[in-house]
Design an enzyme around this catalytic site. Structure first.
Site, PDB file in Angstrom:
ATOM      1  N   GLY A 219       0.808  -1.210   0.000  1.00 30.34           N
ATOM      2  CA  GLY A 219       0.000   0.000   0.000  1.00 30.34           C
ATOM      3  C   GLY A 219       0.841   1.260   0.000  1.00 30.34           C
TER       4      GLY A 219
ATOM      5  N   ARG B  98       7.217   2.061   0.995  1.00 26.07           N
ATOM      6  CA  ARG B  98       7.534   0.636   1.164  1.00 26.07           C
ATOM      7  C   ARG B  98       7.864   0.011  -0.187  1.00 26.07           C
ATOM      8  NH1 ARG B  98       5.898  -2.399   5.456  1.00 26.07           N
ATOM      9  NH2 ARG B  98       6.222  -0.483   6.618  1.00 26.07           N
TER      10      ARG B  98
ATOM     11  N   ARG C  34      -0.309  -8.781  -3.558  1.00 22.31           N
ATOM     12  CA  ARG C  34      -0.355  -7.718  -2.558  1.00 22.31           C
ATOM     13  C   ARG C  34       0.434  -8.156  -1.337  1.00 22.31           C
ATOM     14  NH1 ARG C  34      -2.092  -4.207   1.115  1.00 22.31           N
ATOM     15  NH2 ARG C  34      -3.341  -4.965   2.868  1.00 22.31           N
ATOM     16  N   VAL C  35       1.330  -7.298  -0.874  1.00 22.59           N
ATOM     17  CA  VAL C  35       2.092  -7.553   0.345  1.00 22.59           C
ATOM     18  C   VAL C  35       1.764  -6.440   1.328  1.00 22.59           C
ATOM     19  CG1 VAL C  35       3.968  -8.957  -0.572  1.00 22.59           C
ATOM     20  CG2 VAL C  35       4.098  -6.481  -0.810  1.00 22.59           C
ATOM     21  N   GLY C  36       1.111  -6.784   2.422  1.00 23.83           N
ATOM     22  CA  GLY C  36       0.678  -5.761   3.359  1.00 23.83           C
ATOM     23  C   GLY C  36       0.504  -6.301   4.755  1.00 23.83           C
ATOM     24  N   THR C  37      -0.188  -5.538   5.586  1.00 20.90           N
ATOM     25  CA  THR C  37      -0.450  -5.936   6.959  1.00 20.90           C
ATOM     26  C   THR C  37      -1.946  -6.065   7.176  1.00 20.90           C
ATOM     27  OG1 THR C  37      -0.430  -3.622   7.669  1.00 20.90           O
ATOM     28  CG2 THR C  37       1.647  -4.845   7.840  1.00 20.90           C
TER      29      THR C  37
ATOM     30  N   GLU D  83      -8.346  -6.191   6.486  1.00 19.70           N
ATOM     31  CA  GLU D  83      -7.477  -5.269   5.746  1.00 19.70           C
ATOM     32  C   GLU D  83      -8.368  -4.461   4.820  1.00 19.70           C
ATOM     33  OE1 GLU D  83      -6.318  -6.448   1.973  1.00 19.70           O
ATOM     34  OE2 GLU D  83      -8.398  -6.863   2.485  1.00 19.70           O
TER      35      GLU D  83
ATOM     36  N   SER E 171      -0.124  -7.530  11.905  1.00 23.77           N
ATOM     37  CA  SER E 171       0.627  -6.476  12.593  1.00 23.77           C
ATOM     38  C   SER E 171       0.008  -6.102  13.925  1.00 23.77           C
ATOM     39  CB  SER E 171       0.717  -5.234  11.717  1.00 23.77           C
ATOM     40  OG  SER E 171      -0.586  -4.761  11.396  1.00 23.77           O
ATOM     41  N   ASP E 172      -1.286  -6.406  14.093  1.00 19.62           N
ATOM     42  CA  ASP E 172      -1.935  -6.165  15.377  1.00 19.62           C
ATOM     43  C   ASP E 172      -3.079  -7.161  15.523  1.00 19.62           C
ATOM     44  OD1 ASP E 172      -4.600  -4.292  14.604  1.00 19.62           O
ATOM     45  OD2 ASP E 172      -2.922  -4.147  13.220  1.00 19.62           O
TER      46      ASP E 172
END
Length: 242
Positions: free
Chosen positions: A20, A24, A87-90, A179, A203-204
Site C-alpha cells: 500500500g 515501502r 499484494r504484500v501488506g499488513t 485489511e 501487525s496487530d
C-alpha cells in the site's frame, strides 16, 4: 502511459508486488531487486522495475483502500498487460487461529464495499485468489518455517470501524483478519484473466490488543516480501515459454 502511471510500454514487468505504502515500494525495490529503476512518480505513488534472481519484477504502491487499489490494479492489468499481482501488506487479526506476526495467505476476501454490488447489479460476487499462487506461497512458507495460515480476509472500507460486533461475527464464520484492498484486487484479476494473491502479516491483534513495534514490522515484512518474491519466481518458471 496510463492516467496514473507514467511507465512506457515494456517498463512494467508481467509480475508485480503491490504494497500500500509507496515508500515501502521503494524500500522493496532497493532492498530485494537488482538493477531497480523507477518508472512512476505520478502523485508520489512510486513504481519500480528490476529483477529477482533473473525474473523481471515490478513493485507498485497501491495506496490505502479499495478505490485506490482499483485504480492502480486496473491500469496495470488493462494498460500494461500485467499477468500476476501479489499484494504484500499488513492486517489486523480477529481470530484466535492466528497470532501476531503470522502470515495470512488469503484464499478469499469478504467486504463491506459496494464496488462489486455496483458492478454486478446487486449480486454478491465472491472473488478468490489464484490457486497456483496460493499453493506456491503455502509451500514456500512451510519450507521457510513461517507461521502461515491460508484463510479468508475481510476487506473493509472503514479503517476506524465502530462496530466491533461485526468483527466477531466474521470471525465466527472463519474470517481471520481485516485489511482494506484484497476483495477488489481479486475481482479485477479475474476480470482481466490474471493471477492475484494477498500475503499479509498480522501487525496487530484486535482480540488480544497486541501490536508489533515498527522494528518488528520491518523484520516480519522482510520475510513476507521474500515469500512473495519466491512465489513469483516459482510461478514464472512454471509458465510455458513462448
Amino acid at each position: 502511459m496510463s492516467i496514473h502511471l507514467a511507465a512506457q510500454p515494456g517498463e512494467i514487468a508481467p509480475h508485480v508486488l503491490m504494497p500500500g505504502d509507496p515508500l515501502r515500494a521503494q524500500w522493496i525495490a532497493e532492498t530485494f531487486l537488482e538493477d531497480a529503476r523507477q518508472y512512476n512518480t505520478v502523485r508520489n505513488m512510486f513504481g519500480y522495475t528490476g529483477t529477482y534472481q533473473g525474473v523481471p519484477v515490478s513493485v507498485q504502491g497501491s495506496g490505502m483502500g479499495q478505490p485506490s487499489m482499483s485504480i492502480y490494479a486496473t491500469e496495470l492489468l488493462k494498460d500494461y498487460g500485467v499477468k500476476t499481482i501479489i499484494r504484500v501488506g499488513t492486517c489486523g487479526a480477529i481470530s484466535h487461529q492466528v497470532k501476531l506476526r503470522d502470515v495470512i495467505i488469503a484464499n478469499t476476501a469478504s467486504t463491506d464495499s459496494a464496488i462489486n454490488r455496483l458492478q454486478f447489479h446487486g449480486i454478491d460476487f465472491a472473488p478468490g485468489a489464484d490457486f497456483n499462487l496460493m499453493r506456491y506461497a503455502a509451500d514456500n512458507a512451510e519450507s521457510r518455517g513461517l507461521n502461515a495460515k491460508v484463510g479468508g480476509l475481510f476487506s473493509s472500507d472503514l479503517f476506524y470501524n465502530g462496530r466491533p460486533e461485526l468483527a466477531m461475527q466474521l470471525a465466527d464464520y472463519g474470517v481471520l483478519a481485516i485489511e482494506m484492498e484484497t476483495s477488489v484486487l481479486y475481482t479485477l484479476a479475474l476480470k482481466y484473466g490474471a493471477q492475484a494473491l494477498t500475503v499479509a502479516t498480522v501487525s496487530d491483534h484486535i482480540l488480544t490488543e497486541e501490536a508489533t513495534s515498527a522494528q518488528e514490522r520491518q523484520q516480519t515484512f522482510s520475510a513476507m516480501v521474500e515469500l512473495a518474491l519466491e512465489t513469483v519466481k516459482q510461478n514464472a518458471e512454471a509458465q510455458p515459454s513462448h
